[in-house]
Scaffold this active site. Structure first.
Site, PDB file in Angstrom:
ATOM      1  N   SER A 183       0.855  -1.192   0.000  1.00  9.90           N
ATOM      2  CA  SER A 183       0.000   0.000   0.000  1.00  9.90           C
ATOM      3  C   SER A 183       0.886   1.236   0.000  1.00  9.90           C
ATOM      4  O   SER A 183       2.108   1.151   0.061  1.00  9.90           O
ATOM      5  CB  SER A 183      -0.899  -0.004   1.236  1.00  9.90           C
ATOM      6  OG  SER A 183      -0.120   0.308   2.377  1.00  9.90           O
ATOM      7  N   LYS A 184       0.234   2.365  -0.035  1.00  9.68           N
ATOM      8  CA  LYS A 184       0.938   3.656  -0.074  1.00  9.68           C
ATOM      9  C   LYS A 184       1.980   3.775   1.040  1.00  9.68           C
ATOM     10  O   LYS A 184       2.973   4.458   0.884  1.00  9.68           O
ATOM     11  CB  LYS A 184      -0.073   4.797   0.063  1.00  9.68           C
ATOM     12  CG  LYS A 184      -0.917   4.988  -1.189  1.00  9.68           C
ATOM     13  CD  LYS A 184      -0.563   6.305  -1.899  1.00  9.68           C
ATOM     14  CE  LYS A 184      -1.014   6.312  -3.343  1.00  9.68           C
ATOM     15  NZ  LYS A 184      -2.464   6.331  -3.490  1.00  9.68           N
ATOM     16  N   ARG A 185       1.696   3.109   2.157  1.00  9.96           N
ATOM     17  CA  ARG A 185       2.618   3.164   3.286  1.00  9.96           C
ATOM     18  C   ARG A 185       4.026   2.704   2.886  1.00  9.96           C
ATOM     19  O   ARG A 185       5.028   3.134   3.446  1.00  9.96           O
ATOM     20  CB  ARG A 185       2.111   2.229   4.386  1.00  9.96           C
ATOM     21  CG  ARG A 185       1.914   2.872   5.711  1.00  9.96           C
ATOM     22  CD  ARG A 185       1.147   1.994   6.689  1.00  9.96           C
ATOM     23  NE  ARG A 185       0.549   0.810   6.117  1.00  9.96           N
ATOM     24  CZ  ARG A 185       0.986  -0.419   6.332  1.00  9.96           C
ATOM     25  NH1 ARG A 185       2.061  -0.628   7.059  1.00  9.96           N
ATOM     26  NH2 ARG A 185       0.351  -1.456   5.801  1.00  9.96           N
ATOM     27  N   HIS A 186       4.090   1.781   1.932  1.00 12.27           N
ATOM     28  CA  HIS A 186       5.382   1.213   1.529  1.00 12.27           C
ATOM     29  C   HIS A 186       6.053   2.025   0.439  1.00 12.27           C
ATOM     30  O   HIS A 186       7.148   1.702   0.010  1.00 12.27           O
ATOM     31  CB  HIS A 186       5.187  -0.214   1.020  1.00 12.27           C
ATOM     32  CG  HIS A 186       4.584  -1.125   2.038  1.00 12.27           C
ATOM     33  ND1 HIS A 186       3.298  -1.593   1.952  1.00 12.27           N
ATOM     34  CD2 HIS A 186       5.104  -1.633   3.180  1.00 12.27           C
ATOM     35  CE1 HIS A 186       3.045  -2.369   2.994  1.00 12.27           C
ATOM     36  NE2 HIS A 186       4.114  -2.399   3.751  1.00 12.27           N
ATOM     37  N   GLY A 187       5.386   3.058  -0.036  1.00 16.32           N
ATOM     38  CA  GLY A 187       5.950   3.811  -1.158  1.00 16.32           C
ATOM     39  C   GLY A 187       4.891   3.913  -2.227  1.00 16.32           C
ATOM     40  O   GLY A 187       3.707   3.696  -1.960  1.00 16.32           O
TER      41      GLY A 187
END
Ligand code: GLU
Length: 480
Positions: free
Chosen positions: A250-254
């Site tokens: 998800s966005k959390r990972h990039g």
């Protein structure tokens, strides 16, 4: 083999979808089959041309081509679901006529209420089949009288759908867990299940390769296919991509949008290489191989069912390897526009010449193309922009003023301004001052480039030119 990639233009092409597209592509190219690209755009409200274009651009960037479908054409029309509503409605009519589907008059309020009740009583929350037993002729007259009706598939009960997934092996779904789902909404619009299955049948798809998130839809699709009197295709459900922490990517990972990788200086070949290895049991995620080898060796049978980790750092590392392998001219032409965008102007002819000289040094050092401007900004910017961290770390050392003074004296003597003579003088300076290279040369580097990280120093001085180099050394000295 006929496979298909079926993106919904409701968002930018996701890294996980790009992997699905790649696995479809590898499978058909390995086996001489055909890839169909369709657009699942029945959900008009959410879709947009921007997303559609993003998908096409992303696939082209990756070098994934298709034999039939949107943009390319073929014997089945536009390959956009929004153009095929009549076809889905026609199949719906046929399924109802054959008693494989029935009209349902339950309103959404009624359905909600019954679902709540079922949950409270610990029964499965799916549709309870209330309208399944209505007399078909009566149903038709109610609908003709204007009552809103959805169309539901009559799932065989009792029953079970079993299929052999190429990746996951045998998969079984007892029909107790498959409700009589909606094929056509009361508005006449088809659900994903109906549209997707009709397309797969009409386009004669033999292999459906898609994400594991759609696994629970597969019994529904198999049941529709059989109800249409067709043979279901083979299915391969690819595991999801996870981030390095083991959670769903998800966005959390990039970035999760493919275009962010293109814009972030990743080479398509590196991306394809890295992503091909995610879940394909060919090598570990550091194996470098050509596209040709990938195509030759790829087999859906070798795809693993356990989730694969998408690790941006590994991708970036692999990208560095690919950058090193680029032809120097290609590296230069990929990065010059980035350097110019960073400067906000085009390079002059003379500066282009300079860039051509230093680009191979940059090529040795960057992991992503977008790092190039940082490395060469000092050459083209009017003023040197001192990086505060580098300045504080290097220029506050006691030996730094001495080193710069001595470098000035030495460099003023250089005859032909090129890296060889420059190096000779600066090495002599180190000997005079009894300084090691790090202590004696880092101040020179910061003075001329503004940073403690730059292309090799002697070449950097040569590229910057005599006058500008000496000016910068004097300028830095006066700030000490
Ligand atoms: N359009 C669906 C999606 O983007 C995929 C459909 C399919 O592969 O069956 O999730």
């Amino acid at each position: 083999m006929r496979a298909r990639f079926a993106p919904s233009p409701t968002g930018y092409l996701h890294v996980g979808s790009a992997r699905t597209a790649l696995f479809n592509w590898l499978a058909v190219r390995n086996n001489g089959g055909e890839l169909v690209l369709r657009s699942d755009d029945t959900d008009q409200a959410r879709g947009s041309d921007e997303y559609y274009d993003d998908v096409i651009e992303g696939l082209r960037w990756l070098g994934i081509d298709w034999d039939e479908g949107i943009e390319t054409g073929g014997p089945h029309g536009s390959y956009r679901q929004s153009d095929r509503l009549e076809r889905y409605q026609q199949v719906a009519v046929e399924l109802r006529a054959g008693r494989r589907a029935y009209l349902c008059f339950c309103t959404s309020e009624e359905l909600d209420e019954r679902r709540r009740q079922a949950q409270a009583e610990g029964r499965p929350p799916g549709y309870d089949g209330r309208c399944r037993t209505l007399d078909p002729d009566e149903s038709v007259s109610r609908q003709q009288a204007g009552e809103a009706a959805a169309l539901r598939l009559a799932i065989p009960r009792p029953g079970e759908t079993v299929f052999e997934d190429i990746v996951r092996g045998e998969v079984r779904f007892g029909h107790d867990n498959v409700e009589d789902f909606v094929l056509l909404r009361s508005t006449g619009s088809p659900t994903y299940h109906l549209a997707s299955t009709v397309d797969d049948v009409d386009y004669e798809i033999t292999h459906v390769v898609r994400g594991e998130d759609l696994l629970s839809s597969t019994p529904k699709h198999i049941l529709i296919t059989r109800a249409m009197g067709a043979e279901p295709p083979a299915y391969a459900h690819l595991s999801l991509l996870l981030g390095p922490d083991g959670k769903k990517l998800s966005k959390r990972h990039g970035d999760t949008a493919l275009h962010a990788y293109r814009d972030g200086g990743i080479l398509p070949e590196a991306f394809v290489n890295y992503v091909a290895l995610l879940g394909w049991n060919f090598g570990d995620d550091e194996t470098v191989f050509t596209r040709r080898e990938m195509v030759e060796r790829f087999a859906l049978d070798d795809v693993q069912k356990n989730p694969a980790i998408f690790d941006n750092e590994k991708l970036t590392w692999m990208n560095g390897l690919y950058i090193r392998e680029l032809d120097p001219g290609a590296f230069e032409s990929h990065t010059r526009p980035l350097v110019e965008a960073d400067l906000g102007r085009a390079l002059t002819d003379e500066e282009r010449e300079t860039y051509r000289e230093v680009a191979p040094l940059v090529q040795e050092r960057v992991k992503v193309l977008t790092d190039a401007p940082d490395q060469v900004r000092f050459l083209f910017a009017e003023e040197v922009d001192y990086d505060a961290g580098s300045w504080d770390k290097v220029m506050t050392k006691p030996e730094s003023p001495r080193a710069i003074d001595a470098a000035l004296v030495r460099l003023e003597r250089v005859g032909e301004w090129s890296s060889g003579p420059i190096e000779k003088e600066l090495r002599a300076m180190l000997e005079d001052l009894e300084l090691n290279a790090r202590k004696g040369l880092q101040p020179v580097r910061v003075a001329i480039t503004g940073s403690s990280i730059s292309p090799p120093l002697f070449e950097s001085l040569a590229a910057l030119g005599r006058e500008r180099s000496l000016d910068r050394l004097r300028g830095a000295r006066s700030r000490l």
